[in-house]
Design an enzyme around this catalytic site. Structure first.
Site, PDB file in Angstrom:
ATOM      1  N   THR A  13       0.837  -1.192   0.000  1.00  0.00           N
ATOM      2  CA  THR A  13       0.000   0.000   0.000  1.00  0.00           C
ATOM      3  C   THR A  13       0.878   1.252   0.000  1.00  0.00           C
ATOM      4  OG1 THR A  13      -1.788   1.167   1.159  1.00  0.00           O
ATOM      5  CG2 THR A  13      -0.137   0.121   2.546  1.00  0.00           C
ATOM      6  N   LYS A  18      -2.894   3.511   6.756  1.00  0.00           N
ATOM      7  CA  LYS A  18      -3.090   2.071   6.908  1.00  0.00           C
ATOM      8  C   LYS A  18      -1.842   1.447   7.522  1.00  0.00           C
ATOM      9  CE  LYS A  18      -6.326   0.848   3.227  1.00  0.00           C
ATOM     10  NZ  LYS A  18      -6.476   0.054   2.007  1.00  0.00           N
ATOM     11  N   ASP A  74      -7.755  -5.476   0.699  1.00  0.00           N
ATOM     12  CA  ASP A  74      -8.819  -4.791  -0.022  1.00  0.00           C
ATOM     13  C   ASP A  74     -10.079  -4.867   0.842  1.00  0.00           C
ATOM     14  OD1 ASP A  74      -9.562  -3.263  -2.273  1.00  0.00           O
ATOM     15  OD2 ASP A  74     -10.654  -4.951  -3.112  1.00  0.00           O
ATOM     16  N   GLY A 155     -15.004   7.404   3.837  1.00  0.00           N
ATOM     17  CA  GLY A 155     -15.838   6.482   3.057  1.00  0.00           C
ATOM     18  C   GLY A 155     -17.290   6.483   3.503  1.00  0.00           C
ATOM     19  N   LYS A 177     -13.566   2.935  16.786  1.00  0.00           N
ATOM     20  CA  LYS A 177     -13.858   2.228  15.533  1.00  0.00           C
ATOM     21  C   LYS A 177     -12.804   1.137  15.282  1.00  0.00           C
ATOM     22  CE  LYS A 177     -13.780   2.622  10.555  1.00  0.00           C
ATOM     23  NZ  LYS A 177     -13.422   3.395   9.374  1.00  0.00           N
ATOM     24  N   HIS A 182     -13.707  -4.085  10.638  1.00  0.00           N
ATOM     25  CA  HIS A 182     -13.347  -5.180   9.733  1.00  0.00           C
ATOM     26  C   HIS A 182     -11.841  -5.269   9.523  1.00  0.00           C
ATOM     27  CE1 HIS A 182     -14.196  -1.366   7.946  1.00  0.00           C
ATOM     28  NE2 HIS A 182     -13.722  -1.683   6.751  1.00  0.00           N
ATOM     29  N   ARG A 183     -11.194  -4.095   9.322  1.00  0.00           N
ATOM     30  CA  ARG A 183      -9.750  -4.089   9.076  1.00  0.00           C
ATOM     31  C   ARG A 183      -8.996  -4.644  10.290  1.00  0.00           C
ATOM     32  NH1 ARG A 183      -9.865  -0.576   5.464  1.00  0.00           N
ATOM     33  NH2 ARG A 183     -10.797   0.928   6.863  1.00  0.00           N
TER      34      ARG A 183
HETATM   35  P1  IMP Z   1      -9.816  -0.024   0.736  1.00  0.00           P
HETATM   36  O1  IMP Z   1      -9.653  -1.285  -0.046  1.00  0.00           O
HETATM   37  O2  IMP Z   1      -9.496  -0.224   2.180  1.00  0.00           O
HETATM   38  O3  IMP Z   1      -9.083   1.138   0.138  1.00  0.00           O
HETATM   39  O4  IMP Z   1     -11.373   0.330   0.692  1.00  0.00           O
HETATM   40  C1  IMP Z   1     -12.068   0.530  -0.529  1.00  0.00           C
HETATM   41  C2  IMP Z   1     -13.277   1.433  -0.297  1.00  0.00           C
HETATM   42  O5  IMP Z   1     -14.201   0.794   0.597  1.00  0.00           O
HETATM   43  C3  IMP Z   1     -12.954   2.768   0.357  1.00  0.00           C
HETATM   44  O6  IMP Z   1     -12.594   3.734  -0.613  1.00  0.00           O
HETATM   45  C4  IMP Z   1     -14.278   3.114   1.037  1.00  0.00           C
HETATM   46  O7  IMP Z   1     -15.179   3.658   0.110  1.00  0.00           O
HETATM   47  C5  IMP Z   1     -14.776   1.740   1.467  1.00  0.00           C
HETATM   48  N1  IMP Z   1     -14.322   1.434   2.844  1.00  0.00           N
HETATM   49  C6  IMP Z   1     -13.402   0.509   3.216  1.00  0.00           C
HETATM   50  N2  IMP Z   1     -13.211   0.514   4.549  1.00  0.00           N
HETATM   51  C7  IMP Z   1     -14.040   1.481   5.040  1.00  0.00           C
HETATM   52  C8  IMP Z   1     -14.284   1.967   6.354  1.00  0.00           C
HETATM   53  O8  IMP Z   1     -13.693   1.536   7.365  1.00  0.00           O
HETATM   54  N3  IMP Z   1     -15.196   2.949   6.461  1.00  0.00           N
HETATM   55  C9  IMP Z   1     -15.852   3.463   5.395  1.00  0.00           C
HETATM   56  N4  IMP Z   1     -15.645   3.078   4.152  1.00  0.00           N
HETATM   57  C10 IMP Z   1     -14.744   2.072   3.957  1.00  0.00           C
END
Ligand code: IMP
Length: 200
Positions: A13, A18, A74, A155, A177, A182-183
């Site tokens: 990344t 992150k 992702d 997001g 949070k 999820h992360r």
């Molecule tokens: P990424 O793969 O972590 O970059 O997530 C892709 C997209 O999913 C982001 O651009 C957000 O639109 C949405 N997203 C992922 N994680 C979150 C979160 O924790 N909160 C809100 N939106 C999220």
């Protein structure tokens, strides 16, 4: 004398936020490097049709390029009544160059007459280590609110209410949070694996 293992691990990344979030959770014996740290300036194109495949393609791309152990991630928002969309297209749901608030507007519009508000955020981490891939999944279940509430996070945070709460992700502090997200669930599984398998 006690043997202490160490390992260099690349996180595929460019996102320093992150990297910071993961480095707080990972054992200090792991030297975590971002793509910036290894001077890899190109974007890795997310060309796949699933969250799983995108995480995987990022990890393999960097593993094949550097020969170094690495992982990619992702994430996306999956809404039951919208056939688990926006899913892999979460970042560009309203179009390629649209903002978070455009994406939120589109979701609220699509959901305007829908009573089933069940949704989840999903993160997949793909770890490629010694040429073998391991997948870790983090899911937080919740629902889509009727309108956007709160200003924290990013997001879809203002429209996601985690199960068991009555506030949106965007009304929580970052620490609050991160404890349930999820992360952090997926990262926790990665950290556990490194600890059990490699003593890291
Ligand atoms: P990424 O793969 O972590 O970059 O997530 C892709 C997209 O999913 C982001 O651009 C957000 O639109 C949405 N997203 C992922 N994680 C979150 C979160 O924790 N909160 C809100 N939106 C999220």
């Amino acid at each position: 004398m006690e043997f202490v293992s160490t390992m260099q691990l690349i996180f595929a990344t460019h996102n320093q936020h992150k990297l910071l979030e993961v480095s707080k959770l990972i054992n200090s014996n792991v030297q975590l490097l971002s793509l910036n740290d290894i001077n890899y300036t190109q974007e890795i194109e997310e060309t796949a049709n699933t969250i799983e495949e995108n995480a995987s393609l990022k990890a393999w791309h960097i593993y094949n390029h550097t020969g170094n152990n690495c992982f990619g991630d992702d994430s996306g928002l999956e809404i039951e009544a919208l056939n688990m969309e926006p899913g892999v297209y979460s970042a560009r749901y309203a179009g390629m160059h649209k903002s978070d608030s455009d994406n939120i507007k589109k979701v609220l519009h699509e959901m305007s007459n829908i009573t089933n508000r069940v949704a989840q955020f999903k993160t997949i981490i793909s770890l490629v280590i010694d040429g073998e891939e391991h997948i870790f999944e983090g899911i937080i279940k919740g629902s889509i609110s009727e309108k956007a509430i709160g200003t924290n996070g990013f997001g879809y945070d203002p429209i996601f209410i985690p199960k068991g709460y009555n506030i949106s992700f965007a009304e929580m502090s970052l620490d609050e949070k991160n404890k349930i997200s999820h992360r952090s669930i997926a990262v926790g599984k990665l950290v556990n694996f490194l600890n059990l398998r490699y003593g890291l």
